[in-house]
Motif scaffolding. Structure first.
Motif, PDB file in Angstrom:
ATOM      1  N   ASP A  58       0.831  -1.201   0.000  1.00  0.00           N
ATOM      2  CA  ASP A  58       0.000   0.000   0.000  1.00  0.00           C
ATOM      3  C   ASP A  58       0.871   1.261   0.000  1.00  0.00           C
ATOM      4  O   ASP A  58       1.822   1.382   0.782  1.00  0.00           O
ATOM      5  N   ARG A  59       0.568   2.178  -0.907  1.00  0.00           N
ATOM      6  CA  ARG A  59       1.274   3.462  -1.069  1.00  0.00           C
ATOM      7  C   ARG A  59       2.752   3.300  -1.436  1.00  0.00           C
ATOM      8  O   ARG A  59       3.561   4.166  -1.162  1.00  0.00           O
ATOM      9  N   THR A  60       3.105   2.167  -2.067  1.00  0.00           N
ATOM     10  CA  THR A  60       4.474   1.999  -2.546  1.00  0.00           C
ATOM     11  C   THR A  60       4.615   2.466  -3.991  1.00  0.00           C
ATOM     12  O   THR A  60       5.721   2.483  -4.528  1.00  0.00           O
ATOM     13  N   GLY A  61       3.529   2.868  -4.631  1.00  0.00           N
ATOM     14  CA  GLY A  61       3.568   3.335  -6.012  1.00  0.00           C
ATOM     15  C   GLY A  61       2.167   3.456  -6.571  1.00  0.00           C
ATOM     16  O   GLY A  61       1.181   3.098  -5.921  1.00  0.00           O
ATOM     17  N   ARG A  62       2.073   4.013  -7.784  1.00  0.00           N
ATOM     18  CA  ARG A  62       0.796   4.176  -8.480  1.00  0.00           C
ATOM     19  C   ARG A  62      -0.184   5.016  -7.681  1.00  0.00           C
ATOM     20  O   ARG A  62      -1.395   4.767  -7.681  1.00  0.00           O
ATOM     21  N   ILE A  63       0.310   6.028  -6.959  1.00  0.00           N
ATOM     22  CA  ILE A  63      -0.554   6.934  -6.202  1.00  0.00           C
ATOM     23  C   ILE A  63      -0.985   8.050  -7.132  1.00  0.00           C
ATOM     24  O   ILE A  63      -0.164   8.820  -7.616  1.00  0.00           O
ATOM     25  N   LYS A  64      -2.272   8.179  -7.369  1.00  0.00           N
ATOM     26  CA  LYS A  64      -2.763   9.135  -8.351  1.00  0.00           C
ATOM     27  C   LYS A  64      -3.049  10.514  -7.760  1.00  0.00           C
ATOM     28  O   LYS A  64      -3.023  11.507  -8.479  1.00  0.00           O
ATOM     29  N   ASP A  65      -3.351  10.591  -6.477  1.00  0.00           N
ATOM     30  CA  ASP A  65      -3.633  11.885  -5.869  1.00  0.00           C
ATOM     31  C   ASP A  65      -2.327  12.644  -5.646  1.00  0.00           C
ATOM     32  O   ASP A  65      -1.417  12.134  -4.962  1.00  0.00           O
TER      33      ASP A  65
ATOM     34  N   LEU B 249       3.410  13.216  -0.105  1.00  0.00           N
ATOM     35  CA  LEU B 249       3.808  12.706   1.205  1.00  0.00           C
ATOM     36  C   LEU B 249       4.959  11.712   1.100  1.00  0.00           C
ATOM     37  O   LEU B 249       5.618  11.406   2.106  1.00  0.00           O
ATOM     38  N   GLY B 250       5.186  11.195  -0.103  1.00  0.00           N
ATOM     39  CA  GLY B 250       6.251  10.220  -0.307  1.00  0.00           C
ATOM     40  C   GLY B 250       5.722   8.800  -0.309  1.00  0.00           C
ATOM     41  O   GLY B 250       4.721   8.488   0.345  1.00  0.00           O
ATOM     42  N   GLU B 251       6.397   7.953  -1.052  1.00  0.00           N
ATOM     43  CA  GLU B 251       6.001   6.553  -1.119  1.00  0.00           C
ATOM     44  C   GLU B 251       6.466   5.803   0.124  1.00  0.00           C
ATOM     45  O   GLU B 251       7.503   6.121   0.716  1.00  0.00           O
ATOM     46  N   LYS B 252       5.681   4.799   0.495  1.00  0.00           N
ATOM     47  CA  LYS B 252       6.044   3.918   1.597  1.00  0.00           C
ATOM     48  C   LYS B 252       6.874   2.752   1.062  1.00  0.00           C
ATOM     49  O   LYS B 252       6.840   2.428  -0.121  1.00  0.00           O
ATOM     50  N   LYS B 253       7.623   2.118   1.950  1.00  0.00           N
ATOM     51  CA  LYS B 253       8.402   0.951   1.568  1.00  0.00           C
ATOM     52  C   LYS B 253       7.573  -0.317   1.733  1.00  0.00           C
ATOM     53  O   LYS B 253       6.692  -0.403   2.586  1.00  0.00           O
ATOM     54  N   LEU B 254       7.862  -1.297   0.891  1.00  0.00           N
ATOM     55  CA  LEU B 254       7.167  -2.583   0.947  1.00  0.00           C
ATOM     56  C   LEU B 254       7.345  -3.211   2.317  1.00  0.00           C
ATOM     57  O   LEU B 254       8.466  -3.326   2.821  1.00  0.00           O
TER      58      LEU B 254
ATOM     59  N   LYS C 299      -1.332   0.410  16.569  1.00  0.00           N
ATOM     60  CA  LYS C 299      -1.134   1.847  16.437  1.00  0.00           C
ATOM     61  C   LYS C 299       0.023   2.198  15.502  1.00  0.00           C
ATOM     62  O   LYS C 299       0.001   3.237  14.844  1.00  0.00           O
ATOM     63  N   GLY C 300       1.032   1.347  15.413  1.00  0.00           N
ATOM     64  CA  GLY C 300       2.119   1.601  14.484  1.00  0.00           C
ATOM     65  C   GLY C 300       1.673   1.579  13.039  1.00  0.00           C
ATOM     66  O   GLY C 300       2.179   2.344  12.207  1.00  0.00           O
ATOM     67  N   PHE C 301       0.726   0.713  12.730  1.00  0.00           N
ATOM     68  CA  PHE C 301       0.173   0.641  11.382  1.00  0.00           C
ATOM     69  C   PHE C 301      -0.528   1.948  11.032  1.00  0.00           C
ATOM     70  O   PHE C 301      -0.302   2.531   9.964  1.00  0.00           O
ATOM     71  N   GLY C 302      -1.384   2.423  11.933  1.00  0.00           N
ATOM     72  CA  GLY C 302      -2.097   3.675  11.687  1.00  0.00           C
ATOM     73  C   GLY C 302      -1.164   4.855  11.546  1.00  0.00           C
ATOM     74  O   GLY C 302      -1.339   5.720  10.673  1.00  0.00           O
TER      75      GLY C 302
ATOM     76  N   ASP D 194       4.373  -7.232  11.213  1.00  0.00           N
ATOM     77  CA  ASP D 194       5.431  -6.726  10.338  1.00  0.00           C
ATOM     78  C   ASP D 194       6.784  -7.260  10.805  1.00  0.00           C
ATOM     79  O   ASP D 194       7.175  -7.077  11.956  1.00  0.00           O
ATOM     80  N   ILE D 195       7.514  -7.912   9.893  1.00  0.00           N
ATOM     81  CA  ILE D 195       8.837  -8.434  10.232  1.00  0.00           C
ATOM     82  C   ILE D 195       9.933  -7.695   9.462  1.00  0.00           C
ATOM     83  O   ILE D 195      11.106  -8.078   9.515  1.00  0.00           O
ATOM     84  N   SER D 196       9.554  -6.636   8.745  1.00  0.00           N
ATOM     85  CA  SER D 196      10.507  -5.905   7.914  1.00  0.00           C
ATOM     86  C   SER D 196      10.899  -4.554   8.504  1.00  0.00           C
ATOM     87  O   SER D 196      11.722  -3.841   7.929  1.00  0.00           O
ATOM     88  N   GLY D 197      10.271  -4.170   9.622  1.00  0.00           N
ATOM     89  CA  GLY D 197      10.594  -2.893  10.246  1.00  0.00           C
ATOM     90  C   GLY D 197       9.980  -1.696   9.555  1.00  0.00           C
ATOM     91  O   GLY D 197      10.478  -0.577   9.725  1.00  0.00           O
ATOM     92  N   ARG D 198       8.929  -1.888   8.786  1.00  0.00           N
ATOM     93  CA  ARG D 198       8.275  -0.760   8.106  1.00  0.00           C
ATOM     94  C   ARG D 198       7.278  -0.086   9.056  1.00  0.00           C
ATOM     95  O   ARG D 198       7.581   0.902   9.679  1.00  0.00           O
ATOM     96  N   HIS D 199       6.068  -0.645   9.171  1.00  0.00           N
ATOM     97  CA  HIS D 199       5.116  -0.053  10.121  1.00  0.00           C
ATOM     98  C   HIS D 199       5.314  -0.606  11.527  1.00  0.00           C
ATOM     99  O   HIS D 199       4.815  -0.043  12.494  1.00  0.00           O
ATOM    100  N   GLY D 200       6.028  -1.734  11.665  1.00  0.00           N
ATOM    101  CA  GLY D 200       6.381  -2.264  12.972  1.00  0.00           C
ATOM    102  C   GLY D 200       5.201  -2.662  13.830  1.00  0.00           C
ATOM    103  O   GLY D 200       5.304  -2.685  15.062  1.00  0.00           O
ATOM    104  N   SER D 201       4.082  -2.997  13.218  1.00  0.00           N
ATOM    105  CA  SER D 201       2.876  -3.253  13.986  1.00  0.00           C
ATOM    106  C   SER D 201       2.190  -4.516  13.483  1.00  0.00           C
ATOM    107  O   SER D 201       2.828  -5.382  12.889  1.00  0.00           O
ATOM    108  N   TRP D 202       0.890  -4.620  13.706  1.00  0.00           N
ATOM    109  CA  TRP D 202       0.148  -5.831  13.394  1.00  0.00           C
ATOM    110  C   TRP D 202      -1.191  -5.514  12.764  1.00  0.00           C
ATOM    111  O   TRP D 202      -1.679  -4.374  12.810  1.00  0.00           O
ATOM    112  N   ALA D 203      -1.802  -6.541  12.154  1.00  0.00           N
ATOM    113  CA  ALA D 203      -3.147  -6.443  11.586  1.00  0.00           C
ATOM    114  C   ALA D 203      -3.863  -7.759  11.825  1.00  0.00           C
ATOM    115  O   ALA D 203      -3.275  -8.833  11.657  1.00  0.00           O
ATOM    116  N   ILE D 204      -5.118  -7.674  12.224  1.00  0.00           N
ATOM    117  CA  ILE D 204      -5.945  -8.862  12.466  1.00  0.00           C
ATOM    118  C   ILE D 204      -7.244  -8.716  11.680  1.00  0.00           C
ATOM    119  O   ILE D 204      -7.897  -7.666  11.750  1.00  0.00           O
ATOM    120  N   SER D 205      -7.616  -9.771  10.960  1.00  0.00           N
ATOM    121  CA  SER D 205      -8.813  -9.717  10.106  1.00  0.00           C
ATOM    122  C   SER D 205      -9.693 -10.937  10.324  1.00  0.00           C
ATOM    123  O   SER D 205      -9.429 -12.004   9.753  1.00  0.00           O
TER     124      SER D 205
END
Length: 295
Positions: free
Chosen positions: A116-123, A129-134, A203-206, A166-177
């Motif tokens: 998400d937000r690593t590319g193809r951002i049209k707005d 704001l800059g691209e995020k890392k995978l 909260k790190g994800f947000g 997250d195991i890559s140190g990007r958002h450093g958080s979690w997601a549950i679905s």
């Protein structure tokens, strides 16, 4: 119908689950119904299903702009062990499915690439704001599905939970679905399914994806925002439907036309983020279709 009756019908849902590289909005991945054929095999029969098509998704989660992307799908089972791809993740069920089981318990590892937000951002403001890392995420999926509930001996009601860290140190958080889904073959040719899910984030994800610091505000013109990263929250719910029609006359083999659509709604602190409330939209739509082949 045999134990692979629903697999092709689920391919459209799986492709739609890409949404900018996330998996938090799984439309539908119906488990495989039990094998009804006579025989001496201990485990449910082996099978493979592949699919390709196109999907229309928001350019990022919360965007009001759209991207058209290719969609791919692979699913199968070998000696009772099932595996599948869903968008940009791979999951394996380590609980072997026995022949003739009506209740299937699932548990196994999952790995996901969140783009998400690593590319193809049209707005232009969000792009500023800059691209995020995978982000690379790993976790566990667990669930249970019962076959033969309402309309026939082959319809399925399932509940599953996917938990990722997250195991890559990007958002450093979690997601549950957590997700609940129901699917049924209408005949040997046709299949339909529906699902609903809620997505919870740490909260790190947000903070990583939805907050805007002063430097980002100056670059984009969007106001400073820091509420998304203050605490864990429910960020979104989704409702979806999918269907399939067998060109071969049998959903269990050959070529199958697949399609589906999903509605999602951004919630709470995520929906109040300027990248959603100003530059994007709280309403999120996905749609797609393609062709699957099962053997």
């Amino acid at each position: 119908m045999r134990d692979d009756a629903a697999a092709s019908g689920s391919a459209s849902a799986t492709m739609l689950a890409q949404e900018s590289g996330t998996i938090d909005e799984a439309i539908l991945l119906p488990p495989i119904p039990p094998n009804s054929e006579n025989g001496e095999r201990k485990w449910a029969r082996d099978y493979f299903s592949i699919a390709a098509g196109i999907v229309s998704v928001p350019s990022y989660s919360g965007s009001d702009e759209r991207n058209i992307l290719p969609g791919f799908y692979l699913r199968g089972r070998v000696s009772g062990f099932a595996f599948s791809t869903r968008g940009t993740n791979l999951q394996v069920d380590l609980v072997r499915q026995r022949r003739g089981e009506k209740t299937d318990v699932k548990l196994g590892p999952i790995i996901n690439l969140r783009s998400d937000r690593t590319g193809r951002i049209k707005d232009p403001q969000v792009e500023a704001l800059g691209e995020k890392k995978l982000a690379i995420e790993a976790g566990v999926m667990a669930g249970v599905t019962h076959t033969g509930l309402v309309t026939s001996g082959y319809d399925q009601l399932g509940f599953r939970v996917v938990a990722l860290k997250d195991i890559s140190g990007r958002h450093g958080s979690w997601a549950i679905s957590p997700t609940i889904d129901y699917g049924t073959p209408l005949s040997k040719r046709a299949y339909v399914g529906v699902s609903a899910s809620v997505n919870l984030y740490g909260k790190g994800f947000g903070g990583y994806y939805y907050d805007i610091d002063p430097a980002g505000s100056a670059a984009s013109g969007l106001p400073v925002y820091d509420r998304a990263g203050r605490k864990a929250t429910v960020g979104k719910y989704t409702l979806g439907m999918a269907g399939a029609y067998a060109l071969s006359g049998d959903l269990r083999k050959g070529f199958v036309l697949i399609g589906g659509a999903q509605y999602g709604r951004m919630l709470g602190r995520f929906s109040d983020s300027p990248i959603v409330s100003i530059a994007g939209s709280r309403n999120q739509w996905l749609a797609g279709g393609g062709v699957a082949y099962q053997f």
